[in-house]
Design an enzyme around this catalytic site. Structure first.
Site, mmCIF file in Angstrom:
data_model
loop_
_atom_site.group_PDB
_atom_site.id
_atom_site.type_symbol
_atom_site.label_atom_id
_atom_site.label_comp_id
_atom_site.label_asym_id
_atom_site.label_seq_id
_atom_site.Cartn_x
_atom_site.Cartn_y
_atom_site.Cartn_z
ATOM 1 N N CYS A 259 -4.617 -1.806 -11.802
ATOM 2 C CA CYS A 259 -4.756 -1.600 -10.365
ATOM 3 C C CYS A 259 -5.420 -0.241 -10.144
ATOM 4 O O CYS A 259 -5.694 0.491 -11.084
ATOM 5 C CB CYS A 259 -3.384 -1.643 -9.692
ATOM 6 S SG CYS A 259 -2.541 -3.244 -9.844
ATOM 7 N N CYS A 274 -1.099 0.650 -3.074
ATOM 8 C CA CYS A 274 -1.489 -0.723 -2.781
ATOM 9 C C CYS A 274 -0.941 -1.138 -1.423
ATOM 10 O O CYS A 274 0.161 -0.724 -1.029
ATOM 11 C CB CYS A 274 -0.951 -1.663 -3.866
ATOM 12 S SG CYS A 274 -1.247 -3.428 -3.556
ATOM 13 N N ASP A 275 -1.688 -1.981 -0.742
ATOM 14 C CA ASP A 275 -1.305 -2.477 0.571
ATOM 15 C C ASP A 275 0.008 -3.265 0.539
ATOM 16 O O ASP A 275 0.784 -3.251 1.492
ATOM 17 C CB ASP A 275 -2.440 -3.375 1.093
ATOM 18 C CG ASP A 275 -2.303 -3.690 2.561
ATOM 19 O OD1 ASP A 275 -1.655 -2.910 3.271
ATOM 20 O OD2 ASP A 275 -2.862 -4.712 2.991
#
Length: 367
Positions: A259, A274-275
């Site tokens: 990621c 991260c969202d």
């Protein structure tokens, strides 16, 4: 591109003029749920823009999201552009992408987006019956008609835009109908996001897509999209898979080894990796008090980025891991497996021969 920087910014946090039943921002774990006002102030905005423009060696990419980012007002985005111009280096590239439910779109917004070349994503799950199934306004009305009017405004004013559709329990069973609806309405830049949300005990919520339905959705959608090797639309997932078959690094973070292709900035300057993981556990820091460059190297960010491999189960031995690269962390079950593994394995096997045909055709085309 090497040196590019991508940030997903939530200027009004999860505030929204809709109450979509499947919205993952409505989870009880939202760190900002108890706060009444969510609007990025000028101090946080300047720190964000200045830090990003300084840090990006290549292009600086800003994704404006929510909730509903248009609630921040057009004056806010006029300041965004002004600060980008002020803090940017001569010739530096900058891109702005904004995701909206479309309800507030009008001529003034569209003219602004066209002038500053914003790419606009509009959330639209398909025909009215399917779009309004889980997507309702605060007063309980469906948003389909207003979203379609907003799309017409963007199209009439020459704004570059695309469609984001959620694959949920209702839409998963009607892929061909949804795809044909989009084509009939001239909507050919498409992104499909699977909805997989769990109850506290781990079972799927009733609006989530099952692995079996998602498998069938992908296979049927691919058949319609492939069109004898002449696709009539751009579908982000399929184009990322095609990139892998063609030997090109895919742009989607879910198809990379680690990621970390972007970071999330909350309305107050808090930073997350991260969202899907705007949670206290994964807060990296705050860019108002700490330069963005310093936050990029924080141990917690590295831990999250590496976790993609570390918490996977059975992926390394899977023949299709060359494509999905351990999958998205958001879809992991409590046991560490990807809830959509069987969907992807079956689909990759089903579509591989035709993806190879397309990849060979791309390789043979004039450069």
């Amino acid at each position: 591109m090497e040196g590019d920087l991508s940030l997903l910014v939530k200027p009004v946090s999860a505030d929204c003029n809709m109450r979509c039943r499947y919205c993952f921002y409505l989870r009880p774990g939202d760190p900002y749920r108890a706060e009444k006002t969510h609007l990025m102030d000028d101090r946080a905005l300047q720190a964000l823009i200045a830090g990003a423009m300084r840090l990006a060696k290549g292009a600086a990419s800003f994704g404006w999201q929510g909730g509903e980012p248009l609630l921040a007002g057009i004056d806010f985005f006029e300041r965004v552009v002004a600060y980008q111009q002020h803090y940017g280096r001569p010739g530096q590239l900058v891109s702005n992408n904004l995701q909206t439910n479309g309800l507030l779109l009008d001529g003034r917004w569209a003219d602004f987006f066209r002038q500053y070349r914003f790419f606009v994503g509009v959330s639209l799950d398909g025909p009215a019956e399917l779009h309004d199934r889980y997507r309702r306004t605060l007063n309980g009305d469906g948003g389909f008609a207003r979203a379609m009017r907003g799309i017409d405004v963007l199209r009439d004013r020459g704004v570059d835009f695309g469609i984001l559709a959620v694959v949920n329990a209702a839409t998963a069973r009607r892929p061909r109908e949804i795809y044909e609806f989009f084509l009939e309405n001239g909507l050919t830049r498409l992104q499909f996001i699977p909805c997989v949300e769990r109850e506290g005990a781990g079972g799927l919520r009733d609006y989530s897509v099952t692995a079996e339905d998602y498998r069938d959705f992908l296979c049927t959608l691919f058949d319609a999209w492939y069109n004898d090797g002449r696709p009539a639309a751009s579908i982000r997932l399929f184009e990322n898979i095609l990139a892998v078959h063609a030997g090109v690094v895919p742009e989607s973070c879910s198809f990379r080894d680690r990621c970390g292709s972007y970071m999330v900035v909350e309305y107050n300057g808090d930073l997350y990796p991260c969202d899907f993981f705007v949670e206290d556990r994964w807060k990296i820091g705050n860019l108002v008090g700490t330069p963005l460059a310093g936050l990029m190297t924080k141990r917690r960010r590295r831990e999250f980025n590496d976790r993609k491999k570390a918490t996977s189960s059975g992926c390394a031995a899977c023949e299709w891991n060359v494509i999905c690269r351990f999958g998205c962390q958001h879809y992991r079950t409590p046991a560490g497996e990807n809830a959509l593994c069987e969907s992807y394995r079956a689909f990759f096997r089903y579509a591989a021969p035709r993806f190879r045909i397309l990849a060979d055709r791309l390789a043979a085309s004039p450069k």
